[in-house]
Design an enzyme around this catalytic site. Structure first.
Site, PDB file in Angstrom:
ATOM      1  N   PRO D 132      34.967  38.228  29.407  1.00 26.06           N
ATOM      2  CA  PRO D 132      35.272  38.392  27.926  1.00 26.06           C
ATOM      3  C   PRO D 132      35.789  39.747  27.482  1.00 26.06           C
ATOM      4  O   PRO D 132      36.547  39.985  26.815  1.00 26.06           O
ATOM      5  CB  PRO D 132      33.865  38.344  27.574  1.00 26.06           C
ATOM      6  CG  PRO D 132      33.203  37.260  28.526  1.00 26.06           C
ATOM      7  CD  PRO D 132      33.859  37.768  30.010  1.00 26.06           C
ATOM      8  N   ASN D 133      35.473  40.634  28.361  1.00 27.33           N
ATOM      9  CA  ASN D 133      35.730  42.127  28.106  1.00 27.33           C
ATOM     10  C   ASN D 133      36.690  42.617  29.112  1.00 27.33           C
ATOM     11  O   ASN D 133      36.971  43.917  29.212  1.00 27.33           O
ATOM     12  CB  ASN D 133      34.565  42.959  28.184  1.00 27.33           C
ATOM     13  CG  ASN D 133      33.859  42.837  26.626  1.00 27.33           C
ATOM     14  OD1 ASN D 133      34.485  42.565  25.569  1.00 27.33           O
ATOM     15  ND2 ASN D 133      32.777  42.462  26.935  1.00 27.33           N
ATOM     16  N   SER D 136      43.222  41.800  31.079  1.00 28.50           N
ATOM     17  CA  SER D 136      44.144  42.124  32.005  1.00 28.50           C
ATOM     18  C   SER D 136      43.506  43.006  33.048  1.00 28.50           C
ATOM     19  O   SER D 136      44.076  43.417  34.239  1.00 28.50           O
ATOM     20  CB  SER D 136      45.365  42.795  31.560  1.00 28.50           C
ATOM     21  OG  SER D 136      46.163  42.007  30.446  1.00 28.50           O
ATOM     22  N   GLU D 247      52.441  35.172  44.319  1.00 33.99           N
ATOM     23  CA  GLU D 247      52.065  34.108  43.437  1.00 33.99           C
ATOM     24  C   GLU D 247      52.857  34.113  41.983  1.00 33.99           C
ATOM     25  O   GLU D 247      52.844  33.265  41.469  1.00 33.99           O
ATOM     26  CB  GLU D 247      50.658  33.913  43.127  1.00 33.99           C
ATOM     27  CG  GLU D 247      49.806  33.801  44.104  1.00 33.99           C
ATOM     28  CD  GLU D 247      48.408  34.629  43.910  1.00 33.99           C
ATOM     29  OE1 GLU D 247      48.159  34.981  42.871  1.00 33.99           O
ATOM     30  OE2 GLU D 247      47.628  34.672  45.123  1.00 33.99           O
TER      31      GLU D 247
END
Lengths: 376, 394, 376, 394
Positions: D132-133, D136, D247
């Protein structure tokens, strides 16, 4: 799929880069630009010795028999150095045009001279409105006695006409059986032909030609009657991709210069290049460069292999136009006022970007070709 | 609320327009895209002065007219529309006068303001802000002014000085607190410098348009009287920042290219439909319509900023936004014009083939500077984010 | 020039903002959206009491006699709250349309009911291709015995048809003397009229209407025969600017939400809002908002004064479309994944941006109007 | 150098295409724009496995085919072209396998890789990275894994976990050095977690498209064996960063919308010229041509990255650039499609009036996520600037 550069191409690139770094650093390039001729005859001779002036011409005429891709690589390096020279009009356009269209006598007479650097040729592509004017040219050839013709009309933005030993131009022969335009090789000193120097964004020597019943002998017709448009049409895609090469080289230099500048320049107590806004602007430049390299190289490779490339070429020029312009704009923004001074090279590249964008089709024109290819 | 001009404002616009029309008819100046900060013509400035059109918003006690900024915007819009040659008084009117009114001494106000308003001889100004290593970062100036008795001794180098070679006075920012531990925002001061002071050398810089619009100015022990100090010592940075809000949103940020855009629209009207592919025409129409929208919005931003000043509010974020918006629009105009006109866009003035009177090539040469002058777009964006939206700095 | 808000407008704005803040916070808005009706009958009653449902209708019909600009301000607040309600189709479109086109009997019968909130009206504007279809409508009215008509055709994206007491629609009367379309007021329960609920980006209740020889009495014609297009044409500019108002309100909320988020949210050890990239993104949003406010307010004010506004209106909608979309995209980017969840309001606004962009003309359409006005 | 595929590559593409054609004919799946990371169909994955199309680039010793990345790109391009339902093995194939090959223990490789390659039952993976915090900022994870004898005890919360409800295993990043003074880039580790472990709760998050594509995953004293640790303890961040380069540049970043773009072009071909104003058509043509150019360039970037990997080079900046470019293109596709199709673009699947099979409305709903998944555009730009161009960080 193999994105690796062939050894032969790498040799061309390395030789050319070294040559221009030594012979045409920015200071020298500015000197050359300031001369009356607008190119360096000395360097021109050296380029002839390196076999560059006839790089893609057949060896039987003294050419080097290189591939289109070799030429792409060479021209890219010229773009990087912003070399002022008649290379594009003479060796990229005229040489191949004559080799394609001319008869044996003409080729034997002209090509070796051109390739040895003894004769510069140019092509007058644009009509009085500044648009390519060879399919149904406004330039008219009026047949007169003795199998001669009188040419009347205007050609704009003809490079290096002041030093050219011959000017290739399409004209429509009045009353001819064939509807198509015919290619003439005009002597610049012909009576009735006036060369007006033009002051343009770049300082490349370029001219307006006023043909006022300028007389040309019938044996100065290159290729068949009414075949001029077809010959031009064959040369056009190659010339377009080579213009892309020149632009790609210019972009490379803009990105190099700008990235070096923001690393070095300090403002607000730290390098300019540490600001996130600068990171993102440099990302845009790097993306423009990388994508342009891929898309133009693809088109050049396909054409070089004789494979169908209409869509890929249109993609390349459209993208190249916009990407170079964007890089130049970002380059200016990151250089600040310093890039706007005469001493700085930045503006030479941004004007090169604009001038090249205009040559061999603007982006709209090429997007329109892409749409044609899509059948939409 | 009112999105049209009052009758009085319309009458004033008509008066300005009529004056300019007769000047153009008399051949006083050409309406080609020009450079507003070039030396200009004092005779023309005097004609404006006679009509009270210099220092229009300044208090009457200093020779001004005490008129609102919106009216000044009307005046400027008409002047820029025809590219009137206002270079002689432009900087003094836009920048010097308002700064003196806010921060100047009584002597300075009395000495300079009435002369500026009259366009007297000898009151052309240039700005001595930027330095080779401090472009956007005015707090980083290194030129120094050291107090010596009743004088200051100035040393250092300034660049990007418009029209310094023709200026009588320079508006200088120089470091006065040389203590290296001093707060960088509280160590420089503003001065008015007589450009004839011994020790000042002006050298032109040739720009990409081939013109020496900018100059380098060198100070070598130039001695200027202490009364040249404007405002408080070491408050120069703050004074400039406070003042810039009032200068940023001028219509010159939108209208440097104005005749070019008008000609572009006329070009489309004049183009024979049978000579242009309809698809291209449709595209050009669409692009020019977008520019027209941006122009219209830029104009609203300019007038809105002027109106905000008239309400007695500091237009900090507004003015920064206005300038960022307008200069970006200006760069798009010449780019789009070139895409529509094609290869001939490259041809400069002086021959029959240069399109749109050659204004296009000039604009392409000048274009990159639009988003750099008077605060780069990046700096302006930061101002809006930090001061307008209150985003954190760290 | 005076950009200041009039006192009367400020009162409308303050009242409306307070009302929606209290009555329609985001949680309540979501509840309403989830109901069968798709609006809150209770809130609708309150809005009627506040005089909003007939804000610009004449007092003789129970309206408030307000100005278009008052309505602009009210609708802006509705956009900010994303109020789910038939206000736009009933009070913005139908009320003024009936007051303009209807005869006295119809107005007396319908308007007071509409204004008191007892009857909801809607307008079916779009044809089966989803394009405005009232100039030369594909919907056909076949005259049958007893002065009646049978309507056949399709109408798409008709809001709140399920609760409407009447649907206004233009149809072309077959064999009529007049070429123009005629405006009908259709009872939604008419035989031969099928309402198909549509699932769309926003969750606003909207329907496809299939008219299959749906019967309408001749006295349900609103305005003169063949006058429907003209009536619609009168309402259209006002409706367009009021759609802009709704969008402006939505943008305001997006910018508020996003700026608050980046101030609060910490990442990489500092507030997101301290990153320069975030500063610049927020600058873009703030510029979109400020410019949209100016250009839409200008169009609304001009229309409200009865002044010519064709170009200003086209500018406003074109700009509004792009600016709201851009703000929404930046808002999403700065909110990160959290803005993409159902619980978060961000995506409701971004879908509102897209849906509104499509309504009353896309940007291309309005740029084209600007070009018309320029004579280019 | 060669910008065309070899005969062998063309033959491989034809083989894949033929397989997919027959599957579509058999009604195995629909070609509607879909969601590649949704649970998918194990039966379909098994068919690919039988052909050696899972773990294609992996070493043969672990069941892979040791084939080049360019060939894998050909496979993926064909799969995405028809939106084949590859969700069951997609993450394991793209992410889990390569990470295990680089950093996994022998036991892990032997235990997982052959099963993934065969698409065995019970090897669906989900990624447990975001919190949640810490969106990125992967170095900012706060979920903890504390060593306790032969186990680790996991606590904390993860979000934005795709398809966690259908996953057998989770690929977890959790803090293992809880010392507050520890280097934040050297304090977390990677684990493979059996999702049936007691103490793990999965809760769906409904997204703006109304689907529960994402989940929240809660860990409460979930006890996992020590052999779940992948690579070195506290090296998790570095391992992920090294791996991500491989990826990022998958063709899924370009082709999530692929059928939409194809349909859009077909729509223009099918439109009756007499029903659309020519100017609008010209505009749409121009816009779609630009998209086609961007698509073609995005494709070159993808293949170039694959080729670079085949040359044994880390494609760090290239892959970041590729993803940033492609996802921005993808957002433009649905925007442009909506501007061309008009108001009906809003209508979702299930009725006759939803245009382009309803793919357009779905894409509009998903659009905002394209530039967020797998590294936001902003993070990618920083990677190119810092690691590609070598710009200073401070």
């Amino acid at each position: 799929m193999d994105f690796g550069m062939d050894e032969q191409t790498a040799i061309v690139r390395d030789t050319a880069r070294k040559f221009f770094r030594e012979q045409c650093p920015s200071s020298r390039m500015r000197e050359i630009l300031a001369t009356e001729e607008g190119y360096s005859p000395e360097m021109w001779r050296q380029m002839a010795e390196l076999g560059w002036l006839g790089l893609v011409n057949d060896e039987s005429y003294g050419g080097s028999g290189g591939t289109l891709f070799d030429l792409f690589t060479l021209v890219e390096e010229m773009g990087r150095a912003l070399l002022p020279s008649p290379f594009f009009c003479s060796s990229v356009l005229s040489g191949p045009l004559i080799e394609e269209a001319g008869d044996q006598d003409l080729k034997k007479a002209l090509l070796p001279q051109m390739i040895r650097g003894e004769k510069i040729l140019t092509v007058a592509l644009l009509g009085g409105e500044g648009r390519p004017d060879f399919d149904d040219p406004t330039l008219r050839a009026h047949p007169v006695d003795g199998g001669r013709y009188e040419l009347t009309g205007t050609r704009l933005l003809v490079p290096f006409a002041h030093v050219a030993g011959g000017i290739l131009v399409c004209a429509k022969i009045e009353g001819a059986a064939s509807d198509g335009p015919t290619l003439f090789l005009v002597d610049p000193n012909t009576d009735g032909l006036e060369c007006v120097p033009l002051d343009t964004l770049t300082k490349e020597r370029t001219f307006a030609l006023r043909f006022n019943r300028a007389r040309v002998d019938g044996d100065r017709i290159v290729g068949g009657l009414g075949q001029g448009g077809a010959h031009m049409g064959h040369i056009w895609p190659k010339a377009t991709v080579l213009k892309c090469a020149e632009m790609l080289g210019g972009m490379e230099r803009v990105v190099e210069m700008t990235v070096a500048h923001v690393k070095e320049r300090h403002q607000f107590g730290r390098p300019l290049g540490a600001l996130q806004a600068v990171h993102h602007a440099c990302f845009e430049m790097a993306t423009c460069l990388e994508t342009t390299r891929l898309v133009t190289t693809q088109a050049a490779w396909l054409l070089s292999q004789g494979l169908p490339a209409a869509k890929d070429l249109a993609m390349a020029k459209a993208w190249c136009n916009d990407a170079y312009k964007k890089c130049a704009a970002i380059g200016h923004q990151l250089h600040g006022a310093i890039g706007f001074t005469e001493e700085h090279d930045m503006h030479l590249y941004s004007q090169h970007a604009k001038a090249s964008e205009m040559t061999f089709g603007t982006s709209w024109h090429h997007r329109s070709r892409v749409a044609d290819e899509l059948g939409i | 609320m009112r999105f049209t001009f009052t009758e009085a404002q319309e009458a004033f616009r008509a008066e300005v327009r009529e004056f300019l029309r007769s000047e153009i008819e008399a051949g006083t100046f050409s309406t080609q895209c020009g450079d507003l900060i070039q030396p200009g013509s004092r005779e023309f400035s005097q004609k404006l002065a006679e009509r009270g059109w210099i220092g229009m918003t300044w208090p009457r006690e200093y020779g001004g007219q005490g008129r609102p900024y919106v009216e000044k915007a009307i005046l400027m819009e008409e002047l820029f529309r025809v590219q009137a040659p206002i270079g002689y008084h432009f900087l003094a009117d836009r920048q010097v006068g308002p700064a003196l009114i806010h921060f100047g001494s009584e002597w300075q106000k009395e000495h300079f303001l009435p002369r500026i308003v009259r366009a007297d001889e000898g009151v052309a100004f240039c700005l001595l802000f930027s330095e080779p290593n401090a472009g956007s970062d005015l707090a980083g100036v290194t030129a120094t002014a050291v107090r010596d008795g009743d004088d200051y001794i100035v040393n250092g180098q300034k660049v990007w000085t418009s029209a310094a070679h023709a200026a009588d006075y320079g508006w200088l920012l120089a470091k006065t607190d040389l203590d290296s531990s001093a707060n960088r925002y509280e160590s420089a001061s503003e001065f008015i410098v007589d450009m004839k002071t011994p020790g000042i050398t002006v050298r032109p810089i040739v720009n990409m348009a081939g013109q020496s619009h900018f100059n380098e100015v060198f100070f070598e022990n130039a001695r200027i009287p202490a009364k040249s100090l404007v405002g408080e010592e070491n408050a120069g940075f703050k004074q400039i920042m406070a003042q810039m809000d009032y200068e940023r949103a001028g219509l010159e940020r939108l209208m440097q290219n104005y005749p070019l855009f008008e000609q572009l629209k006329q070009h489309l009207r004049d183009t024979d439909p049978s000579e242009t592919p309809e698809a291209f025409r449709a595209w050009a129409r669409d692009q020019v319509a977008q520019l027209e929208i941006e122009y219209g919005i830029g104009r609203l931003l300019c007038y809105h900023t002027a109106w905000t000043i008239d309400q007695g509010k500091a237009p900090t974020a507004q003015a920064a936004m206005c300038k960022a918006f307008c200069t970006q629009y200006e760069q798009r105009v010449n780019d789009m014009a070139s895409q529509i006109l094609g290869p001939v866009c490259q041809i400069r003035r002086g021959v029959a083939w240069s399109p749109l009177r050659g204004d296009l090539a000039e604009s392409l040469l000048w274009g990159p500077s639009y988003t750099l002058q008077g605060g780069s777009v990046e700096v302006l964006k930061n101002i809006v984010a930090l001061r307008g939206l209150g985003l954190p700095r760290k």
